[in-house]
Scaffold this active site. Sequence first.
Site, PDB file in Angstrom:
ATOM      1  N   GLU A 134     -62.993  -2.617  29.045  1.00 34.82           N
ATOM      2  CA  GLU A 134     -61.749  -2.955  28.340  1.00 34.82           C
ATOM      3  C   GLU A 134     -61.621  -2.236  27.009  1.00 34.82           C
ATOM      4  O   GLU A 134     -60.498  -1.993  26.528  1.00 34.82           O
ATOM      5  CB  GLU A 134     -61.633  -4.468  28.123  1.00 34.82           C
ATOM      6  CG  GLU A 134     -62.700  -5.095  27.256  1.00 34.82           C
ATOM      7  CD  GLU A 134     -63.958  -5.506  28.012  1.00 34.82           C
ATOM      8  OE1 GLU A 134     -64.797  -6.207  27.411  1.00 34.82           O
ATOM      9  OE2 GLU A 134     -64.102  -5.133  29.200  1.00 34.82           O
ATOM     10  N   THR A 184     -37.175 -17.726   2.887  1.00 39.45           N
ATOM     11  CA  THR A 184     -37.831 -16.574   2.238  1.00 39.45           C
ATOM     12  C   THR A 184     -38.773 -16.976   1.103  1.00 39.45           C
ATOM     13  O   THR A 184     -39.458 -16.125   0.540  1.00 39.45           O
ATOM     14  CB  THR A 184     -36.775 -15.611   1.659  1.00 39.45           C
ATOM     15  OG1 THR A 184     -36.048 -16.272   0.611  1.00 39.45           O
ATOM     16  CG2 THR A 184     -35.813 -15.136   2.736  1.00 39.45           C
ATOM     17  N   ASP A 231     -56.470 -14.581  -1.664  1.00 40.88           N
ATOM     18  CA  ASP A 231     -57.840 -14.941  -1.301  1.00 40.88           C
ATOM     19  C   ASP A 231     -58.810 -14.390  -2.344  1.00 40.88           C
ATOM     20  O   ASP A 231     -58.697 -13.228  -2.753  1.00 40.88           O
ATOM     21  CB  ASP A 231     -58.228 -14.337   0.061  1.00 40.88           C
ATOM     22  CG  ASP A 231     -57.444 -14.939   1.215  1.00 40.88           C
ATOM     23  OD1 ASP A 231     -56.794 -15.977   1.008  1.00 40.88           O
ATOM     24  OD2 ASP A 231     -57.497 -14.362   2.326  1.00 40.88           O
ATOM     25  N   CYS A 275     -70.082  -7.903  31.502  1.00 38.28           N
ATOM     26  CA  CYS A 275     -71.300  -8.055  30.698  1.00 38.28           C
ATOM     27  C   CYS A 275     -72.023  -9.356  31.053  1.00 38.28           C
ATOM     28  O   CYS A 275     -72.628  -9.467  32.106  1.00 38.28           O
ATOM     29  CB  CYS A 275     -70.962  -7.950  29.215  1.00 38.28           C
ATOM     30  SG  CYS A 275     -72.420  -7.734  28.150  1.00 38.28           S
ATOM     31  N   LYS A 312     -31.993 -10.727   0.270  1.00 33.72           N
ATOM     32  CA  LYS A 312     -32.664 -11.685  -0.613  1.00 33.72           C
ATOM     33  C   LYS A 312     -34.120 -11.276  -0.844  1.00 33.72           C
ATOM     34  O   LYS A 312     -34.633 -11.339  -1.964  1.00 33.72           O
ATOM     35  CB  LYS A 312     -32.591 -13.082  -0.003  1.00 33.72           C
ATOM     36  CG  LYS A 312     -32.997 -14.199  -0.957  1.00 33.72           C
ATOM     37  CD  LYS A 312     -32.694 -15.560  -0.339  1.00 33.72           C
ATOM     38  CE  LYS A 312     -33.016 -16.685  -1.315  1.00 33.72           C
ATOM     39  NZ  LYS A 312     -32.748 -18.017  -0.730  1.00 33.72           N
ATOM     40  N   HIS A 349     -68.455  -2.741  28.936  1.00 34.53           N
ATOM     41  CA  HIS A 349     -67.164  -3.319  28.531  1.00 34.53           C
ATOM     42  C   HIS A 349     -66.058  -2.283  28.722  1.00 34.53           C
ATOM     43  O   HIS A 349     -65.632  -1.636  27.753  1.00 34.53           O
ATOM     44  CB  HIS A 349     -67.205  -3.755  27.066  1.00 34.53           C
ATOM     45  CG  HIS A 349     -68.048  -4.956  26.797  1.00 34.53           C
ATOM     46  ND1 HIS A 349     -67.532  -6.232  26.750  1.00 34.53           N
ATOM     47  CD2 HIS A 349     -69.383  -5.075  26.561  1.00 34.53           C
ATOM     48  CE1 HIS A 349     -68.509  -7.098  26.490  1.00 34.53           C
ATOM     49  NE2 HIS A 349     -69.645  -6.420  26.378  1.00 34.53           N
TER      50      HIS A 349
END
Length: 552
Positions: free
Chosen positions: A527, A203, A162, A399, A238, A525
Amino acid sequence: MPTKFVFVTGGVVSGLGKGAVAASIGKIMQFRGYKVDMIKIDPYLNVDPGTLNPIEHGEVFVCEDVWEFEPAPGYKFRIAEIDQDFGTYERFLDINMHPSNNITSGQVYLSVILKERIGEYLGKTIQVIPHITGEIKRRIRQVAERSKPDVLIVEIGGTVGDIEAMPFLEAIRQFRLENPPGHTALVHVTLVPYLSSIGQLKTKPTQHSIKELQSMGLQPDIVIARADRELPEDVKEKIALYSNIPREAVFSDPDLETVYKLPTILEKQGLGTYLTKILGLENNIQLQEYDKWQSIVEKFVSAKGEVVIAMPGKYTMIQDSYISINEALSHAGAHLGVKVKRIFIEAEDLEEKPEKVESLIENADGILLTPGFGKRGVEGMIQAARYAIENSRPFLGICFGAQLLFIAFMRYKAGLREANSTEIDPNTPHPVVDLLPEQKSLQWFGGTMRLGAHPVKVIPGTRLYEAYKQEVIYERFRHRYHINTKYREIAENHGLVISSTDLSGNIINSIEVKGDSWIVGVQFHPEFKSRPNRPSPIYLEFIKATILEKKN
């Protein structure tokens, strides 16, 4: 002991679970008693992910602390919103991550450009090398100096090749060159796809990915290969041959029934032994810590029953939008001996065909109304809350979901049929959800919400108190709108319970519907603080209620 650095890169495709691998490496180091910290590098130009749409980038995780980022003297930004991988780190390592551990391209470029403007680089041409790469290295060392870990694991977001990630990979090349052998290790996570048409694992994508990495001057020390199955010995050999590494440096990362099994899978293959050898660390595994993690994993694997949770939401097309919620539900389920099946319901579907609400969610044992922002799909989510109220179904609103529960209650129980949030309808005659007072004068949207951990005053005798058994708790917030306290008395007169506020009593932090049904909405929140070894108390109570519902 000086900090050792482990860099984790990814190849072939994004979404391989690189964050889980990085966190697993951290856990393996914790098995040996080492203090671990984590950095996530994100190549996007946002200063933080707070303004990103979850459909594009997944969940925005919120830290306990709010960091005052000062890229140059006189410029300050509040940051508590960071990449979702930090949720994985916190859940695996059971530590609170600091917002400064999330390094974005936006932060790096902003720092360099603003320093140029105030004259820090007078007479110099500002370039990617050495100025951008220098700032990246400075930020990595800054984390090491602040938390002083034995091992600092640095995950580089994106995929090798990238354009956006290239300055970070160059910075790592320089960083490894500047440190003596034995102080750094490079782990490359890659994909080995299985082609069912020929019955083979291939691979070649991994070979190309390693070649791309090597072309940037980076030779991996370890390759961890992601596949839908265990890699056979010939495939590992490999990969080792084409990666220019020993066979024992190749590890298999197969599909697992729970992600929390990954540290033990990699440990059994010898990753801890090999990595400590590279870093010159003692390989003294503490069996007590290993066994403790094994017992946690066993709870997830051995769960027998099942409960079904309907999850209406605005971002259901990518489940990473709700990754912390998904994990919190799983934590609670594992501790109660059940697996949690989720039914994601697109909010717009409910909005366009409200008559389908009942048919979509009536077979669920509970309803979780998810967080979000904006107008799209809101009426459908309100109808889901109405269904829970009118049919006494276990319900948890998070929320935005709590705000919509309040709107549904005010419309269909208190009789204010035009009740709404000013976020949805600025001209509503009944703004039962409105901007926080301090938000009304703000013009910037990045880092300006009510963020981070805040004290929550829990009212005894409520379902929230039953969950936490404390009068003051700390939970993490990320919101700009809140339940309007001007409508508190009307709501309470019709059977709503305010179960917590801030310490001043001016901000409503949670609500409940009076009666035998378990219907709760929380502005925070929970979580984000749930752990596999320590589930969120309110999620635990929610799943308990759904189990009872299923039995009845």
